[in-house]
Motif scaffolding. Structure first.
Motif, PDB file in Angstrom:
ATOM      1  N   CYS A  68       0.816  -1.227   0.000  1.00 19.49           N
ATOM      2  CA  CYS A  68       0.000   0.000   0.000  1.00 19.49           C
ATOM      3  C   CYS A  68       0.848   1.275   0.000  1.00 19.49           C
ATOM      4  O   CYS A  68       0.460   2.279  -0.585  1.00 19.49           O
ATOM      5  CB  CYS A  68      -0.939  -0.002   1.191  1.00 19.49           C
ATOM      6  SG  CYS A  68      -2.130  -1.341   1.096  1.00 19.49           S
ATOM      7  N   VAL A  72       0.452   4.268  -2.767  1.00 20.15           N
ATOM      8  CA  VAL A  72       0.201   5.688  -2.482  1.00 20.15           C
ATOM      9  C   VAL A  72       1.208   6.565  -3.227  1.00 20.15           C
ATOM     10  O   VAL A  72       0.833   7.565  -3.859  1.00 20.15           O
ATOM     11  CB  VAL A  72       0.246   5.970  -0.957  1.00 20.15           C
ATOM     12  CG1 VAL A  72       0.286   7.470  -0.676  1.00 20.15           C
ATOM     13  CG2 VAL A  72      -0.965   5.342  -0.263  1.00 20.15           C
ATOM     14  N   ARG A  92      -5.660   5.184  -4.506  1.00 19.13           N
ATOM     15  CA  ARG A  92      -5.017   5.783  -3.338  1.00 19.13           C
ATOM     16  C   ARG A  92      -5.936   5.700  -2.121  1.00 19.13           C
ATOM     17  O   ARG A  92      -5.491   5.419  -1.005  1.00 19.13           O
ATOM     18  CB  ARG A  92      -4.617   7.233  -3.622  1.00 19.13           C
ATOM     19  CG  ARG A  92      -3.738   7.830  -2.519  1.00 19.13           C
ATOM     20  CD  ARG A  92      -3.158   9.166  -2.927  1.00 19.13           C
ATOM     21  NE  ARG A  92      -4.175  10.207  -3.029  1.00 19.13           N
ATOM     22  CZ  ARG A  92      -3.918  11.472  -3.371  1.00 19.13           C
ATOM     23  NH1 ARG A  92      -2.671  11.836  -3.656  1.00 19.13           N
ATOM     24  NH2 ARG A  92      -4.880  12.362  -3.437  1.00 19.13           N
ATOM     25  N   TYR A  96      -4.977   4.019   1.343  1.00 18.20           N
ATOM     26  CA  TYR A  96      -5.078   4.765   2.609  1.00 18.20           C
ATOM     27  C   TYR A  96      -5.971   4.018   3.597  1.00 18.20           C
ATOM     28  O   TYR A  96      -5.678   3.942   4.798  1.00 18.20           O
ATOM     29  CB  TYR A  96      -5.666   6.158   2.367  1.00 18.20           C
ATOM     30  CG  TYR A  96      -4.697   7.212   1.900  1.00 18.20           C
ATOM     31  CD1 TYR A  96      -3.381   7.259   2.377  1.00 18.20           C
ATOM     32  CD2 TYR A  96      -5.101   8.205   0.997  1.00 18.20           C
ATOM     33  CE1 TYR A  96      -2.501   8.254   1.959  1.00 18.20           C
ATOM     34  CE2 TYR A  96      -4.212   9.204   0.577  1.00 18.20           C
ATOM     35  CZ  TYR A  96      -2.930   9.220   1.066  1.00 18.20           C
ATOM     36  OH  TYR A  96      -2.066  10.202   0.655  1.00 18.20           O
ATOM     37  N   GLU A  97      -7.080   3.471   3.075  1.00 17.05           N
ATOM     38  CA  GLU A  97      -8.003   2.738   3.952  1.00 17.05           C
ATOM     39  C   GLU A  97      -7.300   1.527   4.568  1.00 17.05           C
ATOM     40  O   GLU A  97      -7.420   1.273   5.771  1.00 17.05           O
ATOM     41  CB  GLU A  97      -9.228   2.299   3.142  1.00 17.05           C
ATOM     42  CG  GLU A  97     -10.306   1.680   3.988  1.00 17.05           C
ATOM     43  CD  GLU A  97     -11.587   1.371   3.225  1.00 17.05           C
ATOM     44  OE1 GLU A  97     -12.407   0.637   3.792  1.00 17.05           O
ATOM     45  OE2 GLU A  97     -11.769   1.847   2.090  1.00 17.05           O
ATOM     46  N   ARG A 101      -5.502   5.109   7.292  1.00 17.41           N
ATOM     47  CA  ARG A 101      -5.426   6.575   7.197  1.00 17.41           C
ATOM     48  C   ARG A 101      -6.777   7.050   6.656  1.00 17.41           C
ATOM     49  O   ARG A 101      -6.933   7.417   5.494  1.00 17.41           O
ATOM     50  CB  ARG A 101      -4.248   6.978   6.300  1.00 17.41           C
ATOM     51  CG  ARG A 101      -2.911   6.653   6.975  1.00 17.41           C
ATOM     52  CD  ARG A 101      -1.731   6.688   6.041  1.00 17.41           C
ATOM     53  NE  ARG A 101      -1.442   8.036   5.552  1.00 17.41           N
ATOM     54  CZ  ARG A 101      -0.455   8.319   4.693  1.00 17.41           C
ATOM     55  NH1 ARG A 101       0.343   7.348   4.251  1.00 17.41           N
ATOM     56  NH2 ARG A 101      -0.250   9.552   4.285  1.00 17.41           N
ATOM     57  N   TYR A 102      -7.779   6.956   7.538  1.00 21.74           N
ATOM     58  CA  TYR A 102      -9.172   7.095   7.114  1.00 21.74           C
ATOM     59  C   TYR A 102      -9.528   8.503   6.655  1.00 21.74           C
ATOM     60  O   TYR A 102     -10.374   8.666   5.762  1.00 21.74           O
ATOM     61  CB  TYR A 102     -10.117   6.656   8.236  1.00 21.74           C
ATOM     62  CG  TYR A 102      -9.947   5.216   8.648  1.00 21.74           C
ATOM     63  CD1 TYR A 102      -9.774   4.214   7.695  1.00 21.74           C
ATOM     64  CD2 TYR A 102      -9.947   4.844   9.997  1.00 21.74           C
ATOM     65  CE1 TYR A 102      -9.611   2.883   8.062  1.00 21.74           C
ATOM     66  CE2 TYR A 102      -9.785   3.517  10.378  1.00 21.74           C
ATOM     67  CZ  TYR A 102      -9.613   2.547   9.403  1.00 21.74           C
ATOM     68  OH  TYR A 102      -9.437   1.241   9.773  1.00 21.74           O
ATOM     69  N   GLN A 104      -7.597  10.684   5.029  1.00 26.44           N
ATOM     70  CA  GLN A 104      -7.126  10.862   3.641  1.00 26.44           C
ATOM     71  C   GLN A 104      -7.974  10.034   2.674  1.00 26.44           C
ATOM     72  O   GLN A 104      -8.277  10.474   1.570  1.00 26.44           O
ATOM     73  CB  GLN A 104      -5.643  10.452   3.512  1.00 26.44           C
ATOM     74  CG  GLN A 104      -4.695  11.441   4.160  1.00 26.44           C
ATOM     75  CD  GLN A 104      -4.343  11.053   5.589  1.00 26.44           C
ATOM     76  OE1 GLN A 104      -5.120  10.404   6.274  1.00 26.44           O
ATOM     77  NE2 GLN A 104      -3.160  11.467   6.023  1.00 26.44           N
ATOM     78  N   ALA A 105      -8.356   8.810   3.111  1.00 27.26           N
ATOM     79  CA  ALA A 105      -9.201   7.956   2.259  1.00 27.26           C
ATOM     80  C   ALA A 105     -10.541   8.639   1.995  1.00 27.26           C
ATOM     81  O   ALA A 105     -11.024   8.670   0.852  1.00 27.26           O
ATOM     82  CB  ALA A 105      -9.413   6.601   2.926  1.00 27.26           C
ATOM     83  N   ASP A 108     -10.235  11.377  -0.617  1.00 25.37           N
ATOM     84  CA  ASP A 108     -10.097  10.856  -1.986  1.00 25.37           C
ATOM     85  C   ASP A 108     -11.423  10.304  -2.516  1.00 25.37           C
ATOM     86  O   ASP A 108     -11.776  10.518  -3.677  1.00 25.37           O
ATOM     87  CB  ASP A 108      -9.015   9.774  -2.055  1.00 25.37           C
ATOM     88  CG  ASP A 108      -7.613  10.366  -2.161  1.00 25.37           C
ATOM     89  OD1 ASP A 108      -7.491  11.585  -2.404  1.00 25.37           O
ATOM     90  OD2 ASP A 108      -6.635   9.609  -2.013  1.00 25.37           O
TER      91      ASP A 108
END
Length: 310
Positions: A68, A72, A92, A96-97, A101-102, A104-105, A108
């Protein structure tokens, strides 16, 4: 002397990478995309968009392989070269998920929905992230989000035309019922007026209890103007009446992309989730609604009913 092997062009390498990807050979696909990137970077006919697609393809292979972090990085590079490329945004977001990194997810997924509001994966991702962030940060989770970029109209139009062209190539048959249409450019004044007239015809049919006919009018209206929230929430009401609960959820999703705190969309989606036996999601929607309108009696009543079923 052995004959020197002719080096492959970047397009041949990309095609070979695509074939490996299709058959699940993700490591080999990554290697081929890397070679294609090198060849294209050396080329005098270097096109940022082509290079952006290669990075996006390699990102997809990394994602499938569970790498992952590299996914990214490649999506970042792809989006620099080819801004607002939907595939790169979705890849991405998924990376992120997976990295938890919720925030940022979420950003997106929401950005992708600005470009095409019918992407099921982005709707599902947004719902998952909303749930995860509410659990992690509580009711004020939105305040901790990074800013969500605004996709310029010119970009939306260009990308939606490309998506429409690709869809036409892949699906020459006409699409039915208007619920899965590609996002269109902003409607003209003429289309808005026609859409409004059709919506009013739909409203008149609802008053007579003719919900199926009303659905047809609302669908025609949305083809002309897919940005009108009340047409989605009105059609959702009709879908509830004819027990098409999954369709009601989809229409409420569309309305909530345009206005994330729309009361009718949250209430009708909660009703649909209750009928679909998804009590937790029903309760989530009602709690969201009650943060906006704490004394909404219909929502409070439905919440009591839903909590009894937990």
């Amino acid at each position: 002397m052995p004959q020197k092997q002719k080096s492959r062009s970047w397009t041949e390498l990309k095609q070979a990478g695509n074939e490996c990807f299709k058959t699940g050979q993700y490591g080999e696909a990554t290697s081929l995309y890397s070679q294609a990137i090198k060849e294209l970077e050396k080329s005098s006919k270097k096109n940022p968009e082509d290079l952006g697609i290669l990075y996006s393809n390699r990102a997809a292979a990394y994602l499938k392989d569970g790498n992952c972090g590299e996914c990214v990085k490649d999506c970042n590079m792809s989006l620099e070269l080819y801004p607002f490329n939907v595939k790169s945004l979705l890849r991405r977001a998924a990376a992120y998920e997976a990295l938890e990194r919720y925030r940022q997810a979420y950003v997106d997924y929401k950005t992708a929905l600005q470009i095409d509001c019918n992407i099921a994966a982005a709707h599902d991702g947004t719902n998952r992230m909303t749930k995860a962030l509410t659990e992690a940060d509580g009711p004020s989770w939105r305040e901790k989000l990074p800013p969500i970029p605004t996709v310029p109209l010119s970009v939306r139009e260009k990308l939606s035309q490309q998506t429409a062209a690709n869809t036409a190539k892949q699906n020459p048959a006409p699409q039915h019922n208007g619920t899965r249409q590609t996002h269109k450019p902003a409607p003209s004044d003429k289309d808005i007026k026609k859409a409004q007239a059709l919506k009013e015809e739909g409203n008149a049919l609802v008053k007579k209890g003719e919900h199926q006919k009303a659905i047809e009018k609302y669908s025609q209206s949305l083809k002309l103007n897919p940005t009108e929230i009340t047409t989605y929430t009105n059609r959702a009401l009709c879908y509830l009446s004819v027990k098409r609960y999954a369709d009601a959820v989809r229409d409420c999703d569309e309305a909530l992309v345009i206005d994330s705190s729309n009361i009718k969309a949250l209430y009708r989606r909660a009703q649909a989730h209750k009928e679909l036996k998804d009590v937790n999601t029903c309760v989530d929607d009602l709690n969201r609604l009650l943060k906006v309108e704490p004394k909404n009696s219909a929502a409070l009543k439905l919440l009591q009913e839903a909590q009894k079923k937990k």
